[in-house]
Scaffold this motif. Structure first.
Motif, PDB file in Angstrom:
ATOM      1  N   ILE A 132     -62.048 -18.126  12.409  1.00 54.76           N
ATOM      2  CA  ILE A 132     -63.278 -18.443  11.410  1.00 54.76           C
ATOM      3  C   ILE A 132     -64.265 -17.349  11.413  1.00 54.76           C
ATOM      4  O   ILE A 132     -64.996 -16.936  12.288  1.00 54.76           O
ATOM      5  N   VAL A 136     -66.940 -26.525  11.626  1.00 56.82           N
ATOM      6  CA  VAL A 136     -67.072 -25.350  12.283  1.00 56.82           C
ATOM      7  C   VAL A 136     -68.093 -25.592  13.316  1.00 56.82           C
ATOM      8  O   VAL A 136     -67.895 -25.136  14.520  1.00 56.82           O
ATOM      9  N   TYR A 151     -65.400 -18.003  15.385  1.00 59.31           N
ATOM     10  CA  TYR A 151     -64.546 -18.893  16.343  1.00 59.31           C
ATOM     11  C   TYR A 151     -63.275 -18.055  16.275  1.00 59.31           C
ATOM     12  O   TYR A 151     -62.697 -17.646  15.249  1.00 59.31           O
ATOM     13  N   VAL A 193     -61.619 -19.181   6.684  1.00 58.83           N
ATOM     14  CA  VAL A 193     -60.806 -19.897   7.715  1.00 58.83           C
ATOM     15  C   VAL A 193     -59.520 -19.456   7.636  1.00 58.83           C
ATOM     16  O   VAL A 193     -58.878 -19.494   6.688  1.00 58.83           O
TER      17      VAL A 193
END
Length: 234
Positions: free
Chosen positions: A210, A64, A203, A220
């Motif tokens: 995420i 990540v 993200y 996720v």
């Protein structure tokens, strides 16, 4: 004929050397797995995080962090959205690929008592909640769904929350709306739909998402398409 017996072993030796060199070439030219692929592979290996060890969790955090670093350096596979929660691309169905969320991991590991059947599908659907410049923002709806297989039809545990966006479209603040057990043709509303919280989108690129919530849990997801209602349940 005597010459043939001499040449034939040389051909075999030469062929073996060529084959060995080809294998070495393949090994040396293998492309290293990127953080996105590493994260997805880790989720598959650990059953969405159910069997994840401390080492696995550390690897997930590293992947990540690398995805975020690549995005900030413009090295990511797809440009990250600056305001993901305010994007139409955020709406739809998202399949869970990996989680560290205690309650969720526990349900995936042990099933839903008294059924004790393991989760078959785990996903979210997101609708509405887009901030319009000309109107007051209205809450959107997130449905967190876990499906458990049964001989007489799939049972769905559905937790519904209303959400609004904050922090310029990177934070989702939510309030629990309802918790339901959905059988084909029947829905039972459970008496524990309370509380509130938030998650931050770390993200987002339209295909992978995420999140990290206020407890530090990581989730996720991968995009699975637009939300589609199922007539057997809805």
């Amino acid at each position: 004929m005597a010459l043939l017996f001499v040449i034939s072993p040389l051909h075999r030796i030469g062929g073996w050397e060529q084959h060995a060199m080809s294998r070495c070439a393949l090994q040396t030219t293998r492309v290293a797995m990127g953080p996105r692929e590493s994260l997805l592979e880790l989720g598959q290996k650990t059953g969405r995080g159910v069997t994840a060890t401390l080492e696995d969790k550390a690897k997930a955090e590293e992947a990540v962090a690398q995805l975020i670093a690549d995005r900030n350096a413009d090295k990511g596979p797809v440009e990250d959205m600056a305001q993901p929660l305010d994007s139409d691309l955020f709406r739809g169905k998202w399949d869970l690929r990996y989680s560290t969320e205690d309650t969720l991991v526990g349900l995936m590991r042990s099933g839903l008592p008294p059924l004790l059947s393991k989760a078959e599908a785990v996903y979210q659907t997101l609708e509405g909640g887009i901030v319009e410049a000309t109107s007051n923002p209205s809450p959107g709806l997130i449905q967190n769904v876990i499906e458990f297989p049964r001989p007489k039809g799939t049972l769905r545990l559905v937790v519904k929350v209303d959400f609004q966006t904050e922090n310029e479209g990177t934070r989702c603040r939510f309030v629990f709306n309802a918790t339901e057990l959905q059988f084909p043709g029947r829905t039972i509303r459970l008496p524990f739909a309370f509380g509130r919280g938030f998650f931050d989108v770390l993200y987002f690129d339209g295909q992978m998402r995420i999140d990290r919530d206020q407890n530090g849990w990581l989730n996720v997801y991968s995009y699975a398409g637009p939300s589609v209602k199922c007539s057997a349940y809805d």
